[in-house]
Motif scaffolding. Structure first.
Motif, PDB file in Angstrom:
ATOM      1  N   GLU A 117       0.834  -1.209   0.000  1.00 11.10           N
ATOM      2  CA  GLU A 117       0.000   0.000   0.000  1.00 11.10           C
ATOM      3  C   GLU A 117       0.868   1.258   0.000  1.00 11.10           C
ATOM      4  N   LEU A 118       2.170   1.078  -0.124  1.00 16.91           N
ATOM      5  CA  LEU A 118       3.154   2.163  -0.209  1.00 16.91           C
ATOM      6  C   LEU A 118       3.347   2.917   1.102  1.00 16.91           C
ATOM      7  N   HIS A 119       3.083   2.219   2.217  1.00 21.06           N
ATOM      8  CA  HIS A 119       3.404   2.754   3.533  1.00 21.06           C
ATOM      9  C   HIS A 119       4.839   2.333   3.845  1.00 21.06           C
ATOM     10  N   ARG A 120       5.519   3.121   4.664  1.00 26.20           N
ATOM     11  CA  ARG A 120       6.903   2.816   4.982  1.00 26.20           C
ATOM     12  C   ARG A 120       7.152   2.889   6.475  1.00 26.20           C
ATOM     13  N   ILE A 121       8.171   2.170   6.877  1.00 25.81           N
ATOM     14  CA  ILE A 121       8.722   2.317   8.222  1.00 25.81           C
ATOM     15  C   ILE A 121      10.125   2.862   8.017  1.00 25.81           C
ATOM     16  N   GLY A 122      10.408   3.975   8.687  1.00 23.87           N
ATOM     17  CA  GLY A 122      11.751   4.544   8.640  1.00 23.87           C
ATOM     18  C   GLY A 122      12.498   4.163   9.906  1.00 23.87           C
ATOM     19  N   HIS A 123      13.542   4.917  10.196  1.00 21.38           N
ATOM     20  CA  HIS A 123      14.348   4.629  11.384  1.00 21.38           C
ATOM     21  C   HIS A 123      13.698   5.124  12.672  1.00 21.38           C
ATOM     22  N   GLY A 124      12.597   5.854  12.563  1.00 17.74           N
ATOM     23  CA  GLY A 124      11.852   6.239  13.754  1.00 17.74           C
ATOM     24  C   GLY A 124      12.116   7.643  14.261  1.00 17.74           C
ATOM     25  N   LYS A 125      12.947   8.400  13.576  1.00 16.91           N
ATOM     26  CA  LYS A 125      13.252   9.766  14.020  1.00 16.91           C
ATOM     27  C   LYS A 125      12.327  10.792  13.353  1.00 16.91           C
ATOM     28  N   GLY A 126      11.631  10.406  12.281  1.00 16.86           N
ATOM     29  CA  GLY A 126      10.650  11.282  11.647  1.00 16.86           C
ATOM     30  C   GLY A 126      11.209  12.291  10.659  1.00 16.86           C
ATOM     31  N   TYR A 127      12.503  12.231  10.347  1.00 15.01           N
ATOM     32  CA  TYR A 127      13.087  13.220   9.433  1.00 15.01           C
ATOM     33  C   TYR A 127      12.381  13.240   8.082  1.00 15.01           C
ATOM     34  N   TYR A 128      12.232  12.064   7.469  1.00 13.08           N
ATOM     35  CA  TYR A 128      11.605  12.028   6.149  1.00 13.08           C
ATOM     36  C   TYR A 128      10.117  12.345   6.221  1.00 13.08           C
ATOM     37  N   ASP A 129       9.414  11.848   7.231  1.00 12.06           N
ATOM     38  CA  ASP A 129       7.980  12.168   7.337  1.00 12.06           C
ATOM     39  C   ASP A 129       7.773  13.676   7.443  1.00 12.06           C
ATOM     40  N   ARG A 130       8.597  14.353   8.222  1.00 14.06           N
ATOM     41  CA  ARG A 130       8.470  15.816   8.325  1.00 14.06           C
ATOM     42  C   ARG A 130       8.800  16.480   6.993  1.00 14.06           C
ATOM     43  N   TYR A 131       9.865  16.013   6.343  1.00 11.77           N
ATOM     44  CA  TYR A 131      10.291  16.636   5.093  1.00 11.77           C
ATOM     45  C   TYR A 131       9.280  16.410   3.965  1.00 11.77           C
ATOM     46  N   LEU A 132       8.676  15.231   3.946  1.00 14.09           N
ATOM     47  CA  LEU A 132       7.758  14.876   2.862  1.00 14.09           C
ATOM     48  C   LEU A 132       6.391  15.552   2.965  1.00 14.09           C
ATOM     49  N   GLN A 133       6.066  16.115   4.112  1.00 11.45           N
ATOM     50  CA  GLN A 133       4.777  16.793   4.284  1.00 11.45           C
ATOM     51  C   GLN A 133       4.607  17.847   3.197  1.00 11.45           C
ATOM     52  N   ASP A 134       3.490  17.839   2.513  1.00  9.75           N
ATOM     53  CA  ASP A 134       3.144  18.838   1.488  1.00  9.75           C
ATOM     54  C   ASP A 134       4.161  18.920   0.358  1.00  9.75           C
ATOM     55  N   MET A 135       4.900  17.876   0.121  1.00  7.56           N
ATOM     56  CA  MET A 135       5.898  17.896  -0.942  1.00  7.56           C
ATOM     57  C   MET A 135       5.267  17.435  -2.247  1.00  7.56           C
ATOM     58  N   LYS A 136       5.543  18.167  -3.325  1.00  6.72           N
ATOM     59  CA  LYS A 136       4.961  17.868  -4.639  1.00  6.72           C
ATOM     60  C   LYS A 136       5.791  16.858  -5.436  1.00  6.72           C
ATOM     61  N   ALA A 137       7.028  16.637  -5.041  1.00  8.49           N
ATOM     62  CA  ALA A 137       7.939  15.756  -5.781  1.00  8.49           C
ATOM     63  C   ALA A 137       7.402  14.321  -5.845  1.00  8.49           C
ATOM     64  N   LEU A 138       7.875  13.578  -6.836  1.00  9.42           N
ATOM     65  CA  LEU A 138       7.602  12.146  -6.917  1.00  9.42           C
ATOM     66  C   LEU A 138       8.366  11.480  -5.776  1.00  9.42           C
TER      67      LEU A 138
END
Length: 176
Positions: A117-138
């Protein structure tokens, strides 16, 4: 639940030999190449993550840097630049020309785990989740087939990806 999945998947990824990481990473990089258009946010692999270094010279490459305020941003990189050890002992480029978030066309995200379903688990620090918010990039995740789970429990702040590429398959949103 997610913490248990993360711990299990990190241990599983550690079992891969250097040769397996190299071979699987190369297959993933080859499948990723056609999607690298414009300015591409890649990353420096850490702890048996998919290695993307062979792609750094094939696009306008930006790489992540974590600053003293624990914020992640991306800086322009070319293969002649040196690296330094950054946060969490991850290799970072020495460049300091920051790329604006809206100038990134494609962002490639490392994964600890993922589901179809294209969900991910990262390392748990939230860096990418914060960065990806409202991002238009692929948004493309890369991971090994052994990191795929049937289902990942998601939190409100989790950002799904547009595509995930493993050494065996490309997972995309249904209808894509």
């Amino acid at each position: 639940m997610k913490q248990q999945q993360r711990k299990h998947l990190k241990a599983l990824r550690k079992t891969l030999s250097k040769e397996e990481v190299q071979n699987k990473s190369h297959r993933i990089a080859k499948q990723l190449m056609p999607y690298l258009k414009g300015t591409c946010a890649l990353y420096c692999a850490y702890g048996n993550e998919v290695v993307l270094d062979e792609l750094f010279s094939m696009c306008q490459c930006v790489l992540p840097v974590v600053d003293d305020d624990a914020q992640m941003h991306f800086v322009y990189h070319d293969t002649s630049q040196d690296y330094q050890e950054g946060a969490y002992r991850i290799r970072e480029p020495k460049g300091n020309q920051v790329c604006a978030k809206e100038d990134i066309d494609v962002i490639v995200v490392p994964l600890v785990g993922y589901d179809e379903e294209l969900h991910r688990i990262g390392h748990g620090k939230g860096y990418y989740d914060r960065y990806l918010q409202d991002m238009k990039a692929l948004k493309i995740g890369v991971g090994y087939e052994i990191q795929k789970l049937d289902q990942i429990e998601t939190d409100e702040h989790d950002v799904s990806l547009d595509m995930i590429i493993s050494e065996k398959q490309i997972y995309q949103k249904h209808g894509s």
